[in-house]
Design an enzyme around this catalytic site. Structure first.
Site, PDB file in Angstrom:
ATOM      1  N   TYR A 114       7.701   1.355  18.004  1.00 26.14           N
ATOM      2  CA  TYR A 114       6.865   1.248  16.807  1.00 26.14           C
ATOM      3  C   TYR A 114       6.856   2.543  16.009  1.00 26.14           C
ATOM      4  O   TYR A 114       6.822   3.630  16.577  1.00 26.14           O
ATOM      5  CB  TYR A 114       5.425   0.910  17.214  1.00 26.14           C
ATOM      6  CG  TYR A 114       5.229  -0.547  17.566  1.00 26.14           C
ATOM      7  CD1 TYR A 114       5.414  -1.540  16.612  1.00 26.14           C
ATOM      8  CD2 TYR A 114       4.838  -0.908  18.846  1.00 26.14           C
ATOM      9  CE1 TYR A 114       5.226  -2.879  16.937  1.00 26.14           C
ATOM     10  CE2 TYR A 114       4.647  -2.239  19.181  1.00 26.14           C
ATOM     11  CZ  TYR A 114       4.842  -3.218  18.223  1.00 26.14           C
ATOM     12  OH  TYR A 114       4.647  -4.530  18.536  1.00 26.14           O
ATOM     13  N   LYS A 124     -19.048   6.067  41.307  1.00 25.56           N
ATOM     14  CA  LYS A 124     -19.422   5.454  40.021  1.00 25.56           C
ATOM     15  C   LYS A 124     -18.158   4.972  39.303  1.00 25.56           C
ATOM     16  O   LYS A 124     -17.042   5.334  39.690  1.00 25.56           O
ATOM     17  CB  LYS A 124     -20.167   6.478  39.163  1.00 25.56           C
ATOM     18  CG  LYS A 124     -19.312   7.674  38.768  1.00 25.56           C
ATOM     19  CD  LYS A 124     -20.125   8.749  38.059  1.00 25.56           C
ATOM     20  CE  LYS A 124     -19.256   9.943  37.714  1.00 25.56           C
ATOM     21  NZ  LYS A 124     -20.041  11.082  37.229  1.00 25.56           N
TER      22      LYS A 124
HETATM   23  C1  LIG Z   1     -19.659  12.180  38.163  1.00 32.20           C
HETATM   24  C2  LIG Z   1     -20.643  13.115  38.773  1.00 32.20           C
HETATM   25  C3  LIG Z   1     -20.290  13.959  39.841  1.00 32.20           C
HETATM   26  C4  LIG Z   1     -18.873  14.058  40.374  1.00 32.20           C
HETATM   27  O1  LIG Z   1     -18.136  14.973  39.569  1.00 32.20           O
HETATM   28  P1  LIG Z   1     -16.589  15.302  39.899  1.00 32.20           P
HETATM   29  O2  LIG Z   1     -16.223  16.298  38.850  1.00 32.20           O
HETATM   30  O3  LIG Z   1     -15.841  14.029  39.753  1.00 32.20           O
HETATM   31  O4  LIG Z   1     -16.547  15.850  41.275  1.00 32.20           O
HETATM   32  C5  LIG Z   1     -21.283  14.714  40.427  1.00 32.20           C
HETATM   33  N1  LIG Z   1     -22.563  14.674  39.957  1.00 32.20           N
HETATM   34  C6  LIG Z   1     -22.925  13.913  38.918  1.00 32.20           C
HETATM   35  C7  LIG Z   1     -24.337  13.930  38.451  1.00 32.20           C
HETATM   36  C8  LIG Z   1     -21.986  13.117  38.286  1.00 32.20           C
HETATM   37  O5  LIG Z   1     -22.362  12.363  37.245  1.00 32.20           O
END
Ligand SMILES: *Cc1c(COP(=O)(O)O)cnc(C)c1O
Length: 356
Positions: free
Chosen positions: A253, A35
């Site tokens: 800055y 994702k």
């Molecule tokens: C993002 C996500 C994961 C992966 O989690 P990590 O901590 O990056 O391993 C697993 N399950 C769901 C439902 C997620 O949204």
């Protein structure tokens, strides 16, 4: 010459990290979680590197379709399910698996007339209180789904809130999940990276690793290196300016940093518009020609400053690693008061990406 900032994605590291997680969970299949543009690593690039994965998990159906068009035939799970009923037809046609987490999604699935039934993950809320049905409704919902001709198979799904915190752990959620689903004898998917490393009892039929694939530790107290993970992303640039300053002079800055002694300051082509965290304070680690240095003063949009006083050989053109192979993104994230996930996802469009 082009502006010297660059992201490099290390294909071999992605593959190494995938093999490592499979060694942790040899009885499970793994949805590589890609994702958010594969946590900033690039959807297609990462999918190609992990083409041997058991499956992929992501959010947007459009991205799942891109992968199918490119010929990826493996299981693809939509982690938040469908956002409108018309997407169910696409799931049926393209064989996407879907999370079902709400009464509305359940109704859509009952009202649809699909050409092929779909595989679903029934998402149960065991205490995260984000998405999912109250876990205690599992039996009733499974019965209802099993009578639905649009449903081919059911996997139980839940998500842990504190798998990365050893003092809190997963037992408080796992006990609730087990009590609610004991008599159902269905496959389940529970584990993110942290849970799959630390809790064998949570692995089940499918695990859902994200962050560990990218070579970052899910735990605050254990380094990626100690876990055997390899960085999949390096953010590098070069020094484009050098300033010799005197005691009392300010840098950047807000003139928030004042030198206590004469210093040599290097200016790097990397700023918050590239995705570097603006909140990284003076002292945040940076590598120059492989040697450790530290940030000085505020991060600008396109530049940041670092201390070259102890690195006399550094000059315009010297190589800088903001994070990557030699400097863990976890260390930079901790210094900036955030987590590696956020830094990876924040890499800006304007930063060129190379693969090695
Ligand atoms: C993002 C996500 C994961 C992966 O989690 P990590 O901590 O990056 O391993 C697993 N399950 C769901 C439902 C997620 O949204």
């Amino acid at each position: 010459m082009t502006r010297p900032i660059q992201v490099t994605i290390h294909t071999a590291a992605l593959q190494h990290n995938y093999r490592l997680l499979k060694a942790h969970a040899p009885q499970s299949r793994a949805y590589a979680v890609i994702k958010a543009n594969a946590y900033g690593h690039g959807l297609v690039r990462t999918a190609q590197a992990l083409a041997d994965a058991d499956g992929f998990a992501l959010l947007e159906i459009e991205q799942a379709q891109v992968l199918r068009e490119l010929g990826f035939a493996l299981p693809i799970l939509l982690l938040e399910g469908v956002f409108e009923p018309s997407e169910l037809m696409i799931c049926a046609e393209q064989d996407f698996r879907i999370a079902v987490h709400s009464e509305l999604q359940l109704q859509w699935l009952e009202e649809a007339r699909l050409k092929h039934p779909v595989k679903i993950c029934l998402k149960l809320n065991t205490g995260m209180n984000r998405l999912g049905f109250v876990a205690e409704r599992a039996a009733e919902l499974v019965l209802r789904l099993s009578r639905n001709p649009n449903v081919l198979s059911i996997t139980l799904m839940a998500h842990f809130a504190t798998a990365d915190e050893p003092d809190k752990g997963i037992d408080w959620q796992l006990a609730r999940f087990q009590a609610a689903t004991a008599n159902l004898h269905l496959p389940f998917t529970l584990a993110n990276s942290a849970a799959l490393i630390d809790y064998p009892q949570a692995r089940g039929e499918w695990v859902r690793p994200g962050i560990m694939l990218y070579g970052s530790s899910p735990f605050a107290e254990r380094s990626a290196c100690d876990l055997g993970l390899r960085a999949a992303m390096s953010l590098t640039s070069r020094i484009i300016g050098v300033q010799e300053i005197s005691a009392g002079d300010a840098v950047g800055y807000g003139a928030s940093f004042h030198a206590e002694k004469p210093m040599r300051i290097g200016i790097v082509a990397c700023g918050y518009a590239d995705g570097y965290p603006r909140h990284a304070p003076t002292g945040t680690p940076v590598l120059v020609n492989g040697q450790r240095s530290q940030l000085i003063g505020r991060i600008s949009m396109d530049m940041l400053a670092l201390d070259l006083t102890e690195i006399p050989t550094a000059q315009i053109g010297s190589h800088v690693e903001l994070w990557g192979n030699q400097l863990s993104i976890d260390e930079v994230a901790a210094a900036a008061g955030t987590i590696s996930y956020e830094l990876m996802c924040a890499i800006a469009q304007r930063v060129p990406v190379a693969t090695d």
